[in-house]
Design an enzyme around this catalytic site. Structure first.
Site, mmCIF file in Angstrom:
data_model
loop_
_atom_site.group_PDB
_atom_site.id
_atom_site.type_symbol
_atom_site.label_atom_id
_atom_site.label_comp_id
_atom_site.label_asym_id
_atom_site.label_seq_id
_atom_site.Cartn_x
_atom_site.Cartn_y
_atom_site.Cartn_z
ATOM 1 C CG ASN A 73 44.002 49.122 35.166
ATOM 2 O OD1 ASN A 73 43.223 49.022 36.112
ATOM 3 N ND2 ASN A 73 43.908 48.374 34.082
ATOM 4 C CD GLU A 129 32.133 43.788 33.144
ATOM 5 O OE1 GLU A 129 33.005 42.996 32.756
ATOM 6 O OE2 GLU A 129 32.223 45.024 32.987
ATOM 7 C CG HIS A 177 36.335 47.173 34.673
ATOM 8 N ND1 HIS A 177 37.006 46.099 34.148
ATOM 9 C CD2 HIS A 177 35.025 47.016 34.337
ATOM 10 C CE1 HIS A 177 36.118 45.308 33.529
ATOM 11 N NE2 HIS A 177 34.928 45.843 33.635
ATOM 12 C CE1 TYR A 179 38.426 42.631 36.567
ATOM 13 C CE2 TYR A 179 38.290 43.030 38.916
ATOM 14 C CZ TYR A 179 38.428 43.496 37.626
ATOM 15 O OH TYR A 179 38.574 44.849 37.397
ATOM 16 C CE LYS A 181 40.236 48.245 37.315
ATOM 17 N NZ LYS A 181 41.248 47.307 36.763
#
Ligand code: CMP
Length: 138
Positions: A113, A127, A116, A50, A10
């Site tokens: 975080n 995905e 993913h 998302y 990310k």
């Protein structure tokens, strides 16, 4: 059981300049890279990716974060890829993540975080196709 999963490093992981360290940790854990790119997600792409979290209070924040800088989506292969990758990255909240996991090492918060990982074989396939066309995958 599928043997593929989608990882995304990310924007916070890219900003911290730990892309190389994270990829090394992933490949040392036995995953093979089948597709990879450094790119910026458009708002539309992040919203669609998302979509499942659309009703959550953090959806807008999550989308804005994912478009705040470049990301590195990576298609990975390994036996039991989805479960093994989730184990390698640790809990969503780095405070809850086991020591040695990627999120424990590099994530700053639940929202930022670092990585993913797909949560099911079905989502892994969806995905991976969100980021990669067939000719971009080994
Ligand atoms: P990820 O595995 O990419 O899937 C959904 C993401 O939503 C998750 O990682 C977190 O980055 C984000 N997320 C989950 N819970 C929260 C929260 N309480 N606040 C902000 N972001 C969250």
């Amino acid at each position: 059981m599928s043997n593929r999963t989608l990882a995304i490093i990310k924007p916070d992981g890219v900003r911290k300049n730990v892309v190389g360290k994270i990829i090394a940790q992933i490949t040392e854990a036995g995953f093979t890279v089948k597709g990879m790119k450094l790119m910026r997600m458009s708002k539309e792409s992040a919203q669609a990716f998302y979509e499942v979290h659309k009703e959550r209070p953090f959806y807008g924040e999550l989308v804005d974060f994912m478009i705040s800088g470049p990301v590195v989506p990576i298609a990975l292969e390994k036996e039991n890829a989805v479960a093994d990758f989730r184990k390698l990255i640790g809990a969503t909240d780095p405070a809850q993540a086991e020591s040695g996991t990627i999120r424990k090492l590099y994530a700053g918060s639940k929202a930022e975080n670092a990585v993913h990982g797909s949560d099911s074989d079905e989502n892994a396939a969806l995905e991976i196709s969100h980021f990669f066309s067939r000719n971009e995958l080994l």
